[in-house]
Design an enzyme around this catalytic site. Structure first.
Site: not given
Ligand code: UDX
Length: 453
Positions: A22, A117
């Site tokens: 991520h 995110d």
């Protein structure tokens, strides 16, 4: 010119999930936005913080785990799957601290938006309360998002808690690309168990965001993009990050480069690159089957064995002396995209994490898919059956099956058209980046959109 000067003054705050798969795409996005004239602030946990010295032009602010006495997090392990429990803790308890940090930042300068995110679903209500537009970076495919969005339906149809194992090979109702076993592989039993709830919140707050940024390109997932545009009011921007920046500068582990002289000497398309990402683990027995399968395939290979990959071992101690021989090289961590771009590399055996899969697509390299968990089974299924750029091996670790799969992709006639498909897909990605192409336009629209906020 005026627009550019205007955008240079504008700051964007980015908030990645603190895990390698991520962090990489978020920092690639940060590099991209910086190159387009935005100022960049990264919010990050101290846990898994990237090397800030690699980003001299960015401002870093550390949040959520500054208090060493906070037992909700100080007791959490830093490695293995339990490290992911931070997601639950921060999504539940992070709002107050994030709001405070954002208030300070907003008081000191003009901020266009925050990009978080998608799994940081708690950030939407914080951003709303400050009237700060929140965009989402979804680090996996559009296809995966649509599958996650269908979990309540899958649950209703009984797939999540399937008792009848004879149905595993069936196509999923309403989602014919998927097989029932792809959903079962996720390993949770209901859309309301903790992971199911978190993914449900992720989907809900992504739909509520001011925009969604995907590490993908239109020509790769055209039908899925149509569905997303139809179902989600927020604009979508598809940008193939690896085509702009590699992920090397945000690597949490040191990248070994000592094998390059060996790789340089190998004939074109002759080396299999093997890596199973940043979080996977196998038992010693399975590790040895993998090693034997690779050796039995009689192909050269470069294998990333991350310390901790073999349960109970520090690194590769269980390997018998001499097994790997002259054909193989084993390293702890590699500059993956550079390896994939090397002309000696003929195929990639991957755990099907989205970054790895997509980096391979961007370099035109065919794959062998062994998904372990989460979105990986969805990625593997789509890439095998829709994009047709690899073969599905799975995680039944048997040396004969492994060596057969390696030979299918690297040597057999079947491998030739799979490799050709991979080359064609890379060309489509390249064309999409040219002026007027879908990825070019998407990036331009994103820059214009953020500038307008
Ligand atoms: C996780 C999930 O597994 C993945 O499915 C999800 O989409 C994102 O989060 P991870 O398991 O680490 O990520 O896999 P992946 O998404 O493939 O990311 C791995 C990253 O590490 C890639 O960017 C890759 O280039 C990098 N890497 C890997 C290295 O830099 N060196 C290596 O030796 C191996």
């Amino acid at each position: 010119m005026e627009n550019q000067t205007e955008s240079k003054r504008r700051r964007v705050i980015l908030f990645p999930l603190p895990f390698q798969g991520h962090i990489n795409p978020m920092l690639q996005l940060a590099n991209l936005l910086y190159s387009k004239g935005f100022s960049i602030t990264i919010l990050h946990t101290n846990f898994n913080a990237p090397k800030t010295s690699n980003y001299p032009n960015f401002t870093f602010r550390f949040i959520l785990d500054n208090d060493p006495h906070d037992q909700r997090i100080s007791n959490l392990p830093s490695h293995g799957m339990a490290a992911f429990n931070r997601l639950f803790v921060f999504n539940e308890h992070g709002a107050y601290e994030l709001r405070h940090e954002l208030e300070l930042l907003l008081a000191s300068e003009q901020v266009s938006c925050i990009i978080t995110d998608a799994l940081w679903h708690f950030t939407q209500s914080v951003a709303d309360s400050l009237n700060l537009p929140r965009l989402v970076l979804r680090t996996s495919s559009l296809f995966c998002f649509l599958a996650y969005a269908s979990f309540p339906l899958f649950d209703h149809l009984g797939y999540l808690n399937l008792a009848d194992k004879t149905r595993l090979e069936e196509q999923v109702e309403g989602f014919p690309v998927l097989k029932v076993k792809d959903i079962v592989k996720l390993g949770f039993k209901s859309s309301t168990d903790p992971i199911g709830q978190m993914l449900g919140n992720m989907v809900k707050q992504t739909k509520a965001s001011s925009g969604i940024i995907w590490n993908s390109f239109k020509e790769l997932e055209e039908p899925e993009l149509e569905t997303v545009i139809r179902d989600i009011p927020a604009p979508s921007f598809l940008i193939p990050f690896p085509k702009h920046f590699t992920a090397s500068s945000s690597s949490l582990l040191d990248q070994d480069r000592t094998f390059f002289p060996w790789l340089d000497q190998q004939p074109p398309n002759s080396v299999l690159y093997v890596s199973f990402g940043s979080t996977t683990e196998v038992d010693e027995k399975d590790f040895l089957e993998i090693a034997h399968g690779l050796v039995d395939s009689k192909q050269s290979f470069l294998w990333v064995v991350r310390p901790g990959f073999v349960k109970g071992s520090t690194w590769v101690e269980p390997l018998p002396d001499g097994l790997v021989g002259e054909r193989g090289r084993i390293v702890k961590w590699a500059p993956q995209q550079e390896v994939l771009a090397h002309e000696a590399v003929g195929a990639f055996w991957t755990h099907s994490g989205w970054n790895s899969t997509f980096e391979s697509i961007c370099e035109g390299v065919a794959m062998i898919f062994s998904p372990f968990m989460g979105d990986q089974a969805f990625n593997a299924r789509y890439m095998t059956d829709v994009s047709k750029v690899g073969v599905y091996l799975g995680t039944v670790w048997e040396r004969e099956e492994i060596s057969n799969a390696v030979r299918r992709v690297m040597v057999d006639e079947e491998g030739e058209w799979i490799r050709e498909n991979a080359r064609v897909l890379k060309q489509k990605a390249d064309v999409s980046l040219m002026k007027g192409g879908s990825s070019y336009e998407s990036l331009e629209s994103l820059v214009a959109y953020i500038s307008s906020l």
